[in-house]
Design a protein around this motif. Structure first.
Motif, mmCIF file in Angstrom:
data_model
loop_
_atom_site.group_PDB
_atom_site.id
_atom_site.type_symbol
_atom_site.label_atom_id
_atom_site.label_comp_id
_atom_site.label_asym_id
_atom_site.label_seq_id
_atom_site.Cartn_x
_atom_site.Cartn_y
_atom_site.Cartn_z
ATOM 1 N N ILE A 111 0.876 -1.173 0.000
ATOM 2 C CA ILE A 111 0.000 0.000 0.000
ATOM 3 C C ILE A 111 0.909 1.217 0.000
ATOM 4 O O ILE A 111 1.673 1.438 0.934
ATOM 5 N N GLY A 112 0.856 1.989 -1.055
ATOM 6 C CA GLY A 112 1.734 3.137 -1.225
ATOM 7 C C GLY A 112 1.326 4.370 -0.433
ATOM 8 O O GLY A 112 2.101 5.302 -0.295
ATOM 9 N N ASP A 113 0.131 4.376 0.105
ATOM 10 C CA ASP A 113 -0.384 5.507 0.858
ATOM 11 C C ASP A 113 0.162 5.474 2.282
ATOM 12 O O ASP A 113 -0.304 4.692 3.113
ATOM 13 N N GLN A 114 1.163 6.298 2.585
ATOM 14 C CA GLN A 114 1.762 6.301 3.922
ATOM 15 C C GLN A 114 0.774 6.745 4.998
ATOM 16 O O GLN A 114 0.931 6.399 6.163
ATOM 17 N N GLY A 115 -0.240 7.488 4.600
ATOM 18 C CA GLY A 115 -1.287 7.880 5.532
ATOM 19 C C GLY A 115 -2.028 6.672 6.096
ATOM 20 O O GLY A 115 -2.546 6.713 7.208
ATOM 21 N N PHE A 116 -2.075 5.604 5.315
ATOM 22 C CA PHE A 116 -2.693 4.361 5.772
ATOM 23 C C PHE A 116 -2.009 3.873 7.037
ATOM 24 O O PHE A 116 -2.654 3.519 8.015
ATOM 25 N N TYR A 117 -0.696 3.863 7.048
ATOM 26 C CA TYR A 117 0.065 3.359 8.192
ATOM 27 C C TYR A 117 0.019 4.319 9.378
ATOM 28 O O TYR A 117 -0.101 3.882 10.524
ATOM 29 N N SER A 118 0.065 5.608 9.113
ATOM 30 C CA SER A 118 0.024 6.564 10.220
ATOM 31 C C SER A 118 -1.368 6.654 10.834
ATOM 32 O O SER A 118 -1.522 7.163 11.941
ATOM 33 N N SER A 119 -2.376 6.115 10.153
ATOM 34 C CA SER A 119 -3.741 6.151 10.689
ATOM 35 C C SER A 119 -4.077 4.924 11.543
ATOM 36 O O SER A 119 -5.164 4.857 12.106
ATOM 37 N N LEU A 120 -3.165 3.974 11.666
ATOM 38 C CA LEU A 120 -3.426 2.781 12.485
ATOM 39 C C LEU A 120 -3.599 3.191 13.947
ATOM 40 O O LEU A 120 -2.821 3.988 14.467
ATOM 41 N N THR A 121 -4.624 2.626 14.605
ATOM 42 C CA THR A 121 -4.904 2.965 15.998
ATOM 43 C C THR A 121 -5.019 1.701 16.840
ATOM 44 O O THR A 121 -5.108 0.588 16.315
ATOM 45 N N ASP A 122 -5.046 1.887 18.153
ATOM 46 C CA ASP A 122 -5.236 0.759 19.062
ATOM 47 C C ASP A 122 -6.575 0.065 18.826
ATOM 48 O O ASP A 122 -6.714 -1.121 19.083
ATOM 49 N N ARG A 123 -7.559 0.783 18.342
ATOM 50 C CA ARG A 123 -8.876 0.186 18.083
ATOM 51 C C ARG A 123 -8.805 -0.882 16.987
ATOM 52 O O ARG A 123 -9.704 -1.701 16.880
ATOM 53 N N GLU A 124 -7.758 -0.866 16.168
ATOM 54 C CA GLU A 124 -7.613 -1.836 15.076
ATOM 55 C C GLU A 124 -6.637 -2.959 15.416
ATOM 56 O O GLU A 124 -6.377 -3.826 14.599
ATOM 57 N N ILE A 125 -6.112 -2.953 16.629
ATOM 58 C CA ILE A 125 -5.121 -3.966 17.025
ATOM 59 C C ILE A 125 -5.795 -5.307 17.276
ATOM 60 O O ILE A 125 -6.848 -5.392 17.913
ATOM 61 N N VAL A 126 -5.147 -6.349 16.763
ATOM 62 C CA VAL A 126 -5.558 -7.721 16.999
ATOM 63 C C VAL A 126 -4.664 -8.335 18.079
ATOM 64 O O VAL A 126 -5.105 -9.116 18.907
ATOM 65 N N TRP A 127 -3.386 -7.933 18.105
ATOM 66 C CA TRP A 127 -2.409 -8.574 18.989
ATOM 67 C C TRP A 127 -1.228 -7.648 19.260
ATOM 68 O O TRP A 127 -0.751 -6.963 18.347
#
Length: 138
Positions: A111-127
């Protein structure tokens, strides 16, 4: 208008009867994903991917006893452009500290959109494979 009032009353009741630790969607910015606990996430057409998506479950189980430090990190699940992706910041044998992104089948994705990675939050954590020392931010 009536629905808006009902919504505000509901939020007020939740806030009045909840501790700061249990405000759910009304306090996302305070939520901290637990360490070494598989968070139930339904994605990829599978209920509870951390336990029921074979290749992902293998990574999680390997991280429990890993001595190489290749499996120290976090795993997120995020929908992007209508497709679910599994993302980890675990080294997984690479020398770098970048993210590894996978499709639901376990294939590497880009995924070339770096905003995708900086938008990751604890609410999306699996582990999360590690627990920080008391008083240390994750």
């Amino acid at each position: 208008m009536k629905m808006r009032i009902i919504k505000y009353v509901t939020v007020a009741l939740i806030l009045a009867t909840s501790s700061c630790e249990n405000l759910g969607e009304y306090q996302d910015e305070v939520y901290k994903a637990p360490c070494k606990v598989v968070v139930e996430v339904d994605a990829c057409g599978i209920k509870d991917i951390g336990h029921n998506l074979g290749w992902l479950n293998t990574i999680i189980n390997t991280s429990l006893t890993d001595q190489t430090r290749n499996y120290v990190g976090r795993i997120w699940c995020k929908n992007y452009n209508g497709q679910d992706y599994i993302i980890t910041d675990m080294p997984l044998g690479s020398a770098g500290g970048s993210y590894h992104t996978f499709t639901c089948t376990g294939e590497t994705a880009s995924i070339g959109d770096q905003g995708f990675y900086s938008s990751l939050t604890d609410r999306e954590i699996v582990w999360i494979s590690y627990c920080p020392e008391p008083g240390v931010e994750q």
